[in-house]
Write an enzyme that holds these catalytic residues in place. Structure first.
Site, PDB file in Angstrom:
ATOM      1  N   ALA A 132       1.908   8.532  -1.876  1.00  0.00           N
ATOM      2  CA  ALA A 132       1.022   9.695  -2.144  1.00  0.00           C
ATOM      3  C   ALA A 132       2.150  10.988  -2.651  1.00  0.00           C
ATOM      4  O   ALA A 132       2.929  11.154  -1.959  1.00  0.00           O
ATOM      5  CB  ALA A 132       0.312  10.329  -1.046  1.00  0.00           C
TER       6      ALA A 132
ATOM      7  N   ARG B 170       1.388  -1.452   7.097  1.00  0.00           N
ATOM      8  CA  ARG B 170       2.090  -1.417   8.352  1.00  0.00           C
ATOM      9  C   ARG B 170       2.950  -2.621   8.430  1.00  0.00           C
ATOM     10  O   ARG B 170       3.992  -2.785   8.826  1.00  0.00           O
ATOM     11  CB  ARG B 170       1.429  -0.961   9.443  1.00  0.00           C
ATOM     12  CG  ARG B 170       1.207   0.283   9.458  1.00  0.00           C
ATOM     13  CD  ARG B 170       0.185   0.688  10.848  1.00  0.00           C
ATOM     14  NE  ARG B 170      -0.843   1.607  10.477  1.00  0.00           N
ATOM     15  CZ  ARG B 170      -1.869   1.930  11.345  1.00  0.00           C
ATOM     16  NH1 ARG B 170      -1.677   1.678  12.407  1.00  0.00           N
ATOM     17  NH2 ARG B 170      -2.792   2.955  10.874  1.00  0.00           N
TER      18      ARG B 170
ATOM     19  N   GLN C 140       0.894   6.364  -6.681  1.00  0.00           N
ATOM     20  CA  GLN C 140      -0.315   7.127  -6.440  1.00  0.00           C
ATOM     21  C   GLN C 140      -0.256   8.769  -6.309  1.00  0.00           C
ATOM     22  O   GLN C 140       0.697   9.329  -5.665  1.00  0.00           O
ATOM     23  CB  GLN C 140      -0.792   6.824  -4.996  1.00  0.00           C
ATOM     24  CG  GLN C 140      -2.080   7.475  -4.497  1.00  0.00           C
ATOM     25  CD  GLN C 140      -2.327   7.256  -2.916  1.00  0.00           C
ATOM     26  OE1 GLN C 140      -1.535   7.822  -2.049  1.00  0.00           O
ATOM     27  NE2 GLN C 140      -3.206   6.461  -2.516  1.00  0.00           N
TER      28      GLN C 140
ATOM     29  N   ARG D  15      -8.329   4.983  -5.284  1.00  0.00           N
ATOM     30  CA  ARG D  15      -8.368   4.731  -3.928  1.00  0.00           C
ATOM     31  C   ARG D  15      -9.454   5.675  -3.531  1.00  0.00           C
ATOM     32  O   ARG D  15      -9.508   6.846  -3.703  1.00  0.00           O
ATOM     33  CB  ARG D  15      -6.960   4.997  -3.206  1.00  0.00           C
ATOM     34  CG  ARG D  15      -7.522   4.966  -1.754  1.00  0.00           C
ATOM     35  CD  ARG D  15      -6.035   4.784  -0.749  1.00  0.00           C
ATOM     36  NE  ARG D  15      -5.639   3.437  -0.839  1.00  0.00           N
ATOM     37  CZ  ARG D  15      -4.707   2.892   0.094  1.00  0.00           C
ATOM     38  NH1 ARG D  15      -4.248   3.573   1.177  1.00  0.00           N
ATOM     39  NH2 ARG D  15      -4.511   1.399   0.278  1.00  0.00           N
TER      40      ARG D  15
ATOM     41  N   LEU E 187      -5.215  -3.561   8.166  1.00  0.00           N
ATOM     42  CA  LEU E 187      -4.886  -4.423   9.329  1.00  0.00           C
ATOM     43  C   LEU E 187      -4.981  -5.822   8.636  1.00  0.00           C
ATOM     44  O   LEU E 187      -5.423  -6.645   9.524  1.00  0.00           O
ATOM     45  CB  LEU E 187      -5.496  -4.106  10.357  1.00  0.00           C
ATOM     46  CG  LEU E 187      -5.439  -2.712  11.388  1.00  0.00           C
ATOM     47  CD1 LEU E 187      -6.085  -2.885  12.481  1.00  0.00           C
ATOM     48  CD2 LEU E 187      -3.919  -2.507  11.566  1.00  0.00           C
TER      49      LEU E 187
ATOM     50  N   TYR F 175      -8.159  13.973   1.763  1.00  0.00           N
ATOM     51  CA  TYR F 175      -7.417  14.680   0.982  1.00  0.00           C
ATOM     52  C   TYR F 175      -8.566  15.285  -0.089  1.00  0.00           C
ATOM     53  O   TYR F 175      -9.649  15.153  -0.112  1.00  0.00           O
ATOM     54  CB  TYR F 175      -6.387  14.041   0.351  1.00  0.00           C
ATOM     55  CG  TYR F 175      -5.530  13.478   1.632  1.00  0.00           C
ATOM     56  CD1 TYR F 175      -5.112  14.341   2.350  1.00  0.00           C
ATOM     57  CD2 TYR F 175      -5.072  12.116   1.491  1.00  0.00           C
ATOM     58  CE1 TYR F 175      -4.022  13.921   3.369  1.00  0.00           C
ATOM     59  CE2 TYR F 175      -4.203  11.607   2.554  1.00  0.00           C
ATOM     60  CZ  TYR F 175      -3.759  12.654   3.484  1.00  0.00           C
ATOM     61  OH  TYR F 175      -3.066  12.119   4.504  1.00  0.00           O
TER      62      TYR F 175
ATOM     63  N   SER G 134       0.641  -1.231   0.039  1.00  0.00           N
ATOM     64  CA  SER G 134       0.131  -0.190  -0.198  1.00  0.00           C
ATOM     65  C   SER G 134       0.737   1.340   0.122  1.00  0.00           C
ATOM     66  O   SER G 134       2.026   1.294   0.624  1.00  0.00           O
ATOM     67  CB  SER G 134      -0.913  -0.119   1.200  1.00  0.00           C
ATOM     68  OG  SER G 134      -2.081   0.789   1.187  1.00  0.00           O
ATOM     69  N   PRO G 135       0.428   2.323  -0.599  1.00  0.00           N
ATOM     70  CA  PRO G 135       1.170   3.609  -0.637  1.00  0.00           C
ATOM     71  C   PRO G 135       1.335   4.086   0.815  1.00  0.00           C
ATOM     72  O   PRO G 135       0.378   4.434   1.128  1.00  0.00           O
ATOM     73  CB  PRO G 135       0.415   4.622  -1.607  1.00  0.00           C
ATOM     74  CG  PRO G 135      -0.884   3.763  -1.600  1.00  0.00           C
ATOM     75  CD  PRO G 135      -0.969   2.409  -1.579  1.00  0.00           C
TER      76      PRO G 135
ATOM     77  N   CYS H 220       3.328   7.177   3.160  1.00  0.00           N
ATOM     78  CA  CYS H 220       4.021   8.339   3.110  1.00  0.00           C
ATOM     79  C   CYS H 220       5.266   8.168   4.068  1.00  0.00           C
ATOM     80  O   CYS H 220       5.238   7.654   4.956  1.00  0.00           O
ATOM     81  CB  CYS H 220       3.176   9.579   3.511  1.00  0.00           C
ATOM     82  SG  CYS H 220       1.921   9.753   2.313  1.00  0.00           S
TER      83      CYS H 220
END
Length: 354
Positions: A57, A324, A99, A230, A301, A182, A22-23, A25
């Protein structure tokens, strides 16, 4: 029946498995320029066996950064450094995704490890945030300037140029960031969009900006490469963006030529109570997949190999994206293959360890 380690083909691109990074930051750049940290960070996870690596991002204009240390793609100067990223991802067997994003009213904050508080106006790194309406994300955040229609058109053009540069940099999977409060998602939500023009009010008006960006990006992004979006599929508030609206949006995105919807949630309401149970967002991917008839990615998760495999086998999503857990273990895909009994794409240099 599909499983976690069955390849996934969309358009001309085939992922070696249904595991993606996953993107996430990293807030580790200056002037938006990619650097060695991004090469090592993403390259390691490609060597770790994931089928898809989505770069974090990436801001389409300077004021679209979350922090002054975000990576960007608002100028041609950003292309060559990003080529180093796509090169190392591809050389290690993964597909390089990106992304492209605009932070909107959540822009101009500090790095999370320094507290993540909004940058103060006296700071030389400060800039004026923009948004759908002059509503701050939280009492601490600055009040954004409401974008004019001309300002919206300008940002649409920035997304187009970002997509063009992404292609030149070697990316083969495009994700438009329409989630987490965003800019694009803040237009979609009735909680952050109080406009009375053609970009506010009804569902059709609130999703207009996002759909226009998708349509514009499609003019420069090749038909042969995946175009994805997304979304925040649920806002965890009764009067916020709903699951039913996400399904309806999924149908519209499919009609615009979007190939997959990456289904996250939340991020637009500072006081929302978001659960943190394993797989807590999978229901969104399932609902959009079945209700809109479009492939989806599940996030949130997902940490266990069997859980990820069950999501694919159960038809709840077509792809799982780990965040994560991939930070904790960049070789998660290799361990998952071993646990589930599938061949693992172990780099020959690591064979003695697996």
């Amino acid at each position: 029946m599909a499983h976690l380690f069955e390849p996934l083909t969309i358009k001309d691109i085939t992922l070696r498995n249904r595991i993606g990074v996953s993107p996430m930051c990293q807030y580790s750049y200056r002037d938006g320029i990619s650097n060695d940290w991004q090469v090592v960070h993403l390259g390691t996870r490609a060597a770790g066996g994931a089928g898809l690596i989505i770069a974090e991002a990436t801001a389409v204009e300077p004021r679209g950064r979350i922090t002054p240390w975000d990576v960007g793609i608002w100028s041609d100067e950003h292309i060559e450094p990003l080529r180093r990223v796509t090169k190392v991802i591809k050389e290690n067997g993964s597909v390089a995704g990106i992304q492209i994003a605009h932070a909107g009213r959540k822009a101009c904050t500090g790095q999370p490890w320094t507290g993540g508080k909004p940058v103060q106006s006296a700071d030389p790194d400060w800039w004026q945030a923009v948004g759908a309406s002059p509503l701050p994300f939280s009492p601490l955040h600055q009040v954004p300037v409401e974008l004019t229609v001309e300002g919206i058109d300008e940002i649409r053009g920035s997304f187009v140029q970002a997509a063009r540069r992404s292609l030149e940099a070697g990316f083969e999977w495009m994700e438009i960031h329409g989630a987490h409060g965003y800019l694009l998602q803040s237009f979609c939500s009735p909680r952050s969009n109080m406009r009375t023009d053609r970009y506010g009010g009804s569902f059709e008006n609130r999703v207009r900006f996002l759909l226009e960006v998708v349509r514009d990006v499609r003019t420069v992004w090749p038909e042969r490469l995946p175009l994805t979006v997304r979304i925040s599929g649920f806002e965890w508030a009764e009067d916020g963006w709903s699951l039913e609206e996400s399904v309806a949006l999924g149908r519209l995105l499919k009609a615009e030529g979007v190939d997959l919807v990456d289904c996250s949630s939340g991020g637009n309401l500072a006081d929302a109570k978001v659960p943190t149970d394993p797989g807590y967002q999978v229901f969104i991917a399932e609902a959009v997949r079945k209700g809109a008839g479009i492939p989806t990615a599940a996030v949130g998760l997902i940490t266990e190999a069997k859980m990820a495999d069950d999501i694919i086998r159960g038809g709840l999503a077509d792809l799982v994206l780990l965040g994560r857990e991939m930070l904790r273990n960049p070789y998660w895909a290799l361990y998952a293959a071993k646990e589930l009994g599938y061949p693992a794409p172990v780099p020959p240099q690591y064979l003695r360890s697996f």
